[in-house]
Design an enzyme around this catalytic site. Structure first.
Site, PDB file in Angstrom:
ATOM      1  N   THR A  72     -28.202  10.656  81.360  1.00 51.75           N
ATOM      2  CA  THR A  72     -27.917  11.354  82.615  1.00 51.75           C
ATOM      3  C   THR A  72     -26.410  11.409  82.828  1.00 51.75           C
ATOM      4  O   THR A  72     -25.713  10.419  82.610  1.00 51.75           O
ATOM      5  CB  THR A  72     -28.581  10.626  83.798  1.00 51.75           C
ATOM      6  OG1 THR A  72     -29.970  10.455  83.520  1.00 51.75           O
ATOM      7  CG2 THR A  72     -28.417  11.418  85.086  1.00 51.75           C
ATOM      8  N   THR A  73     -25.905  12.557  83.250  1.00 55.72           N
ATOM      9  CA  THR A  73     -24.473  12.679  83.544  1.00 55.72           C
ATOM     10  C   THR A  73     -24.280  12.892  85.046  1.00 55.72           C
ATOM     11  O   THR A  73     -25.224  13.098  85.789  1.00 55.72           O
ATOM     12  CB  THR A  73     -23.850  13.837  82.757  1.00 55.72           C
ATOM     13  OG1 THR A  73     -24.546  15.052  83.070  1.00 55.72           O
ATOM     14  CG2 THR A  73     -23.956  13.590  81.258  1.00 55.72           C
ATOM     15  N   ASN A  98     -23.996  12.833  75.543  1.00 57.85           N
ATOM     16  CA  ASN A  98     -24.829  13.700  74.717  1.00 57.85           C
ATOM     17  C   ASN A  98     -25.355  12.877  73.538  1.00 57.85           C
ATOM     18  O   ASN A  98     -24.569  12.285  72.802  1.00 57.85           O
ATOM     19  CB  ASN A  98     -24.010  14.892  74.201  1.00 57.85           C
ATOM     20  CG  ASN A  98     -24.872  16.006  73.661  1.00 57.85           C
ATOM     21  OD1 ASN A  98     -25.762  15.768  72.865  1.00 57.85           O
ATOM     22  ND2 ASN A  98     -24.597  17.231  74.093  1.00 57.85           N
ATOM     23  N   HIS A 131     -24.315  26.116  79.946  1.00 54.16           N
ATOM     24  CA  HIS A 131     -25.596  25.433  80.054  1.00 54.16           C
ATOM     25  C   HIS A 131     -26.576  26.263  80.876  1.00 54.16           C
ATOM     26  O   HIS A 131     -26.188  27.209  81.561  1.00 54.16           O
ATOM     27  CB  HIS A 131     -25.427  24.053  80.696  1.00 54.16           C
ATOM     28  CG  HIS A 131     -24.926  23.011  79.749  1.00 54.16           C
ATOM     29  ND1 HIS A 131     -23.583  22.820  79.520  1.00 54.16           N
ATOM     30  CD2 HIS A 131     -25.571  22.108  78.970  1.00 54.16           C
ATOM     31  CE1 HIS A 131     -23.434  21.845  78.633  1.00 54.16           C
ATOM     32  NE2 HIS A 131     -24.620  21.396  78.294  1.00 54.16           N
ATOM     33  N   LYS A 135     -28.880  22.903  85.282  1.00 58.22           N
ATOM     34  CA  LYS A 135     -27.964  21.767  85.133  1.00 58.22           C
ATOM     35  C   LYS A 135     -27.195  21.570  86.433  1.00 58.22           C
ATOM     36  O   LYS A 135     -26.589  22.509  86.961  1.00 58.22           O
ATOM     37  CB  LYS A 135     -27.004  21.988  83.971  1.00 58.22           C
ATOM     38  CG  LYS A 135     -26.130  20.769  83.695  1.00 58.22           C
ATOM     39  CD  LYS A 135     -25.474  20.836  82.342  1.00 58.22           C
ATOM     40  CE  LYS A 135     -24.624  19.595  82.073  1.00 58.22           C
ATOM     41  NZ  LYS A 135     -25.436  18.353  82.092  1.00 58.22           N
ATOM     42  N   GLY A 141     -21.155  16.538  81.124  1.00 55.96           N
ATOM     43  CA  GLY A 141     -20.645  15.266  80.628  1.00 55.96           C
ATOM     44  C   GLY A 141     -20.103  15.381  79.221  1.00 55.96           C
ATOM     45  O   GLY A 141     -19.114  14.724  78.864  1.00 55.96           O
TER      46      GLY A 141
END
Length: 232
Positions: A72-73, A98, A131, A135, A141
């Site tokens: 999770t970012t 990632n 993305h 998102k 991130g």
């Protein structure tokens, strides 16, 4: 291996399928509305939730002796607190912006290129990340990790989503339907451009890397990264 999935959205479902294909068992599927019932049965937890849930998920695992990895970012203001909690509880923790194996190779390529370009002042660096529209954080991130790799190896001091000032890296964040993740880094001069790029074709690369990291983490103590998992 018994896995707790903390976050059961699109990524959680892909991780579930890959984990099952690799012979593992899912003992908890937690979304925002579920409890942690079943966590005690897990050998490891995989957190792919949302920024508002990540710290609770990670800290609950660490306080209960469950190794945890998080992809999770958007919560990293609390990262050091989680590192401290892991060390306090002699726990096991991996965070990665990632988990894709290819992206982690790309991180190393980015660092290497930045070192090569550091003294070529005629080049201005910029970045683009694309993305899917679901998102929640921007920049990604992954983009932040890439920017930090450039900053570490050059005279750049920070990144920005706005028009860049001196020693700032501009990141353009785009949100387009059904794009798993594309990251590009540009070095522009008046005479040419150097570009490196990573394009994800699906979520499966992220999910596979997360499961591989979870397999690696079980039985270890400490705070690790994907560099440790991949031996790079």
């Amino acid at each position: 291996m018994k896995i707790a999935l903390l976050g059961y959205g699109k990524m959680g479902k892909v991780i579930e399928q890959i984990a099952l294909d690799r012979g593992h068992e899912i003992v908890l599927k937690k979304d925002q509305n579920n409890t942690f019932d079943g966590l005690e049965n897990a050998d490891v937890a995989i957190d792919f939730s949302i920024p508002d849930s990540a710290v609770t998920n990670i800290s609950t695992c660490l306080e209960n002796g469950i190794p945890v990895i998080s992809g999770t970012t958007g919560w990293l203001v609390d990262y050091q607190n989680m590192v401290d909690l892991c060390q306090k509880n002699n726990g096991s923790f991996i965070y990665a912006s990632n988990f894709s194996l290819g992206v982690n190779v790309f991180f190393e390529l980015n660092d290497y290129l930045a070192k090569m370009m550091a003294n070529l002042k005629q080049y201005q660096v910029s970045m683009e990340e694309i993305h899917h529209t679901q998102k929640l954080d921007a920049p990604s991130g992954t983009a932040i990790t890439l920017a930090e790799g450039i900053i570490k190896n050059t005279n750049y001091t920070q990144w920005t989503l706005e028009s860049p000032k001196a020693n700032e890296i501009q990141i353009e964040a785009k949100r387009i339907e059904n794009v798993p993740g594309t990251h590009s880094i540009f070095y522009d001069s008046t005479v040419d451009q150097i570009e490196i790029k990573h394009t994800a074709h699906s979520r499966e690369g992220f999910a596979l890397g997360a499961v591989v990291a979870a397999e690696w983490l079980v039985g270890k103590k400490g705070v690790f990264s994907m560099k440790d998992v991949l031996g790079i």
